[in-house]
Design a protein around this motif. Sequence first.
Motif, PDB file in Angstrom:
ATOM      1  N   LEU A 132       1.103  -1.116   0.004  1.00 49.75           N
ATOM      2  CA  LEU A 132      -0.018   0.011   0.021  1.00 49.75           C
ATOM      3  C   LEU A 132       0.818   1.212   0.071  1.00 49.75           C
ATOM      4  O   LEU A 132       1.889   1.258   0.506  1.00 49.75           O
ATOM      5  N   GLN A 133       0.649   2.154  -0.711  1.00 49.08           N
ATOM      6  CA  GLN A 133       1.432   3.464  -0.832  1.00 49.08           C
ATOM      7  C   GLN A 133       0.308   4.592  -0.466  1.00 49.08           C
ATOM      8  O   GLN A 133      -0.746   4.894  -1.045  1.00 49.08           O
ATOM      9  N   SER A 134       0.844   5.658   0.249  1.00 49.30           N
ATOM     10  CA  SER A 134       0.147   7.006   0.609  1.00 49.30           C
ATOM     11  C   SER A 134       0.380   7.815  -0.260  1.00 49.30           C
ATOM     12  O   SER A 134       1.323   7.931  -1.189  1.00 49.30           O
ATOM     13  N   GLN A 135      -0.320   8.960  -0.160  1.00 48.82           N
ATOM     14  CA  GLN A 135      -0.114  10.273  -0.963  1.00 48.82           C
ATOM     15  C   GLN A 135       1.116  10.649  -0.800  1.00 48.82           C
ATOM     16  O   GLN A 135       1.931  11.339  -1.554  1.00 48.82           O
ATOM     17  N   GLU A 136       1.720  10.692   0.473  1.00 53.17           N
ATOM     18  CA  GLU A 136       2.762  11.210   0.932  1.00 53.17           C
ATOM     19  C   GLU A 136       4.168  10.400   0.392  1.00 53.17           C
ATOM     20  O   GLU A 136       5.441  10.612   0.682  1.00 53.17           O
ATOM     21  N   GLY A 137       3.962   9.010  -0.353  1.00 58.84           N
ATOM     22  CA  GLY A 137       5.020   8.279  -0.743  1.00 58.84           C
ATOM     23  C   GLY A 137       5.395   7.225   0.386  1.00 58.84           C
ATOM     24  O   GLY A 137       6.319   6.532  -0.032  1.00 58.84           O
ATOM     25  N   ALA A 138       4.848   7.188   1.490  1.00 55.30           N
ATOM     26  CA  ALA A 138       5.191   6.119   2.328  1.00 55.30           C
ATOM     27  C   ALA A 138       4.628   4.799   2.107  1.00 55.30           C
ATOM     28  O   ALA A 138       3.554   5.074   1.210  1.00 55.30           O
ATOM     29  N   SER A 139       5.052   3.641   2.285  1.00 58.86           N
ATOM     30  CA  SER A 139       4.542   2.347   1.945  1.00 58.86           C
ATOM     31  C   SER A 139       4.384   1.547   3.028  1.00 58.86           C
ATOM     32  O   SER A 139       4.836   1.530   4.161  1.00 58.86           O
ATOM     33  N   ARG A 140       3.262   0.496   3.112  1.00 59.26           N
ATOM     34  CA  ARG A 140       3.350  -0.484   4.166  1.00 59.26           C
ATOM     35  C   ARG A 140       2.786  -1.897   3.467  1.00 59.26           C
ATOM     36  O   ARG A 140       2.221  -1.911   2.473  1.00 59.26           O
ATOM     37  N   ARG A 141       3.255  -2.875   3.981  1.00 58.46           N
ATOM     38  CA  ARG A 141       2.766  -4.116   3.648  1.00 58.46           C
ATOM     39  C   ARG A 141       1.830  -4.851   4.583  1.00 58.46           C
ATOM     40  O   ARG A 141       2.049  -4.621   5.971  1.00 58.46           O
ATOM     41  N   LEU A 142       0.809  -5.532   4.177  1.00 57.58           N
ATOM     42  CA  LEU A 142      -0.151  -6.256   4.969  1.00 57.58           C
ATOM     43  C   LEU A 142      -0.388  -7.281   4.513  1.00 57.58           C
ATOM     44  O   LEU A 142      -0.862  -7.712   3.096  1.00 57.58           O
ATOM     45  N   PRO A 143      -0.601  -8.444   5.326  1.00 61.20           N
ATOM     46  CA  PRO A 143      -1.103  -9.788   4.573  1.00 61.20           C
ATOM     47  C   PRO A 143      -2.605  -9.497   4.401  1.00 61.20           C
ATOM     48  O   PRO A 143      -3.305  -8.894   4.906  1.00 61.20           O
ATOM     49  N   VAL A 144      -3.000 -10.229   3.187  1.00 60.50           N
ATOM     50  CA  VAL A 144      -4.220 -10.027   2.534  1.00 60.50           C
ATOM     51  C   VAL A 144      -5.251 -10.455   3.842  1.00 60.50           C
ATOM     52  O   VAL A 144      -6.512  -9.757   3.762  1.00 60.50           O
ATOM     53  N   THR A 145      -4.974 -11.494   4.426  1.00 64.15           N
ATOM     54  CA  THR A 145      -6.124 -11.604   5.708  1.00 64.15           C
ATOM     55  C   THR A 145      -6.234 -10.638   6.805  1.00 64.15           C
ATOM     56  O   THR A 145      -7.369 -10.501   7.415  1.00 64.15           O
ATOM     57  N   ARG A 146      -5.219  -9.667   6.690  1.00 60.21           N
ATOM     58  CA  ARG A 146      -5.557  -8.666   7.684  1.00 60.21           C
ATOM     59  C   ARG A 146      -6.007  -7.125   6.968  1.00 60.21           C
ATOM     60  O   ARG A 146      -6.460  -6.342   7.452  1.00 60.21           O
TER      61      ARG A 146
END
Length: 276
Positions: A132-146
């Motif tokens: 996932l990428q935010s408008q500010e350029g930060a990113s994060r990963r999440l399991p699909v189950t979450r």
Amino acid sequence: MDLNTVLDVRDARRREPWRPGDAWLGGGTYLFSEPQPHIRRLIDLSLMGWPSLTSQPDGSLDIAATCTIAELYRLGRSSPEPAAPLFVRCCRAFLAGFKIWNMATVGGNLCNGLPAGPMISLTAALEGEVLLQSQEGASRRLPVTRFILGAGEKDLREGELLRSVRIPAHALDFRTAFRQASLYGLGRSAVLVIGTADPRDGSLAITVTAATTRPFRFWFPLPPTATELRTAIDRAVSPAEWFDDIHGLPAWRRHMALRLAEEIRRELTSDRKESP
């Protein structure tokens, strides 16, 4: 369907401030299927040029949000990986014709968050993680189950973009089993259960979707008995989490999910001594 509240369509390559009424446009098969009175501007992802399918150096597979169902289906047909048939079966689980397949995207199916979304089923079963990428350029990963929180609910913040889904290398080596049920022949999935057996350590996982408001993945270090599997499902899924709509009552969905999960357990442990 015409979206008569949309005033503008912008190219996503032009970075502009996110504002109320904006929405990402991928394939558009959902957006244009019903009125969207809250949307004022579409941000078109079609020209981003993201490779649909990318093998990483560690053997994992990145599926771009803009990858179409048709592209994923072709991968499943041509790939030698043991889990490849599961790609094919989940693509076929769509209640859609070939025209939709060539427009509908993996990211769109995930972001809709609907219980019957077969891309949710596929990626949850194969331990997928969304980027996932935010408008500010930060990113994060999440399991699909979450990432999927409930029927139509997902952990997606304002203006955030689902960029891709990563399937880890070891998951592509899983042996898989697939079961699907509907109230009628070509109906929407009311129950979709996937089993995966990991050749590395002998573990087994059962993923229940469509019957539930969100994906549930049950992992066992050793293949469970029938009683252990049933108990695990009943303890984890509350009565309110069995989905209820015109395609099936919660009691029927639970019954079918338990039945199909047991069928899969037997299929994936057929080479072992059966336990009661």
